[in-house]
Design an enzyme around this catalytic site. Sequence first.
Site, short mmCIF file in Angstrom:
data_model
loop_
_atom_site.label_atom_id
_atom_site.label_comp_id
_atom_site.label_asym_id
_atom_site.label_seq_id
_atom_site.Cartn_x
_atom_site.Cartn_y
_atom_site.Cartn_z
NE ARG A 196 59.84 8.93 -40.87
CZ ARG A 196 59.94 9.47 -42.08
NH1 ARG A 196 58.89 9.50 -42.89
NH2 ARG A 196 61.09 9.99 -42.49
CG ASN B 47 61.49 13.38 -50.07
OD1 ASN B 47 61.23 14.24 -49.23
ND2 ASN B 47 61.97 12.20 -49.76
CD GLN C 118 58.98 2.50 -43.34
OE1 GLN C 118 57.95 3.14 -43.39
NE2 GLN C 118 60.07 2.91 -43.95
CG HIS D 148 58.62 4.94 -46.77
ND1 HIS D 148 59.28 5.28 -45.62
CD2 HIS D 148 58.21 6.13 -47.29
CE1 HIS D 148 59.27 6.59 -45.43
NE2 HIS D 148 58.63 7.13 -46.45
#
Length: 381
Positions: A287, A149, A316, A335
């Site tokens: 992050r 990704n 998260q 995210h």
Amino acid sequence: MAMKSAATSAIKACASSGNSVLTRQLHASPGSKKIVGVFYKANEYAALNPNFVGCVEGALGIRDWLESQGHQYIVTDDKEGPNSELEKHIPDLHVLISTPFHPAYVTAERIKKAKNLQLLLTAGIGSDHIDLQAAAAAGLTVAEVTGSNVVSVAEDELMRILVLVRNFLPGYHQAISGEWNVAAIAYRSYDLEGKTVGTVGAGRIGKLLLQRLKPFNCNLLYHDRLKMDPELENQFGAKFEEDLDAMLPKCDIIVMNMPLTDKTRGLFDKDKIAKCKKGVLIVNNARGAIMDTQAVADACSSGHVAGYSGDVWFPQPAPKDHPWRYMPNHAMTPHISGTTIDAQLRYAAGTKDMLERYFKGEEFPPQNYIVKEGKIASQYL
């Protein structure tokens, strides 16, 4: 995250986590395996796109394949606490699949309980939700779908830079609330051309971002543990900055592109942010824990940071009272950058490929290993 040369260097530079370990058998022994996947739940959105495979309902598109071979495949989004669905399966699972978008935090305690665990797979890139030192000491294999990704994240970073530079969000809010006040937007809207953009980290994603920024005629800087080949620097038009503290005050825009490690956790604290130019714009899709949460919120409130955008938080999912939800001049989202439909198809295919290799007793692509035979990949040290 790096392109070919840096990736090769990183793999070659895998460093030992310490003493020798008893490596758990990676190659699957005969018989049914218990595989647990932890993904975000899509609910009513699951049926709207047949390629939406990165959710609980989509289950990476591998359920029928796994079950046809006699394996048990359990998928859940319930990952936190002693009574969670994940916790119930920890003692006897063989493989755990998770994603950075809804991370299953694999602590040393969980690893100790997981007597049958052999393989930890990240469907995507970024395995910092796993205690890598504990995994290495236990002889576990940790792997991710390297490169799956990177385009998705780099494109998203470019979008966020433009959103901040052009002061887009106040205009959007005016449009949906029935207002019309051009001055309230224009007084802090700029062109990207001519601005100095620095990326902290120039691996795969950082390089793709630099490549995409070049046509905007920016002054491009990068700080990384590895210096690019001169030919690549010329191709991107980017200048290496060995000293991060020296680079920060030069930048109008700073983009985080480093992995989360013990060295980078909390790196951008109050003092580090103070070294940045007043009015700096910061984009962080790396992050959330790289940043000191309250220091970012305070800097946005004071105006030292003129805008902050990203899709990564810690923890998260982010709690409702997370300070970044309420600080001024932010363009935060959940995210999402690396879980586009295109990315999902890539990391689902990569996960299936590694499972196939695991069942056959074959090696994974070398760049996918994060922990192997007690050694942690150098980018996480």
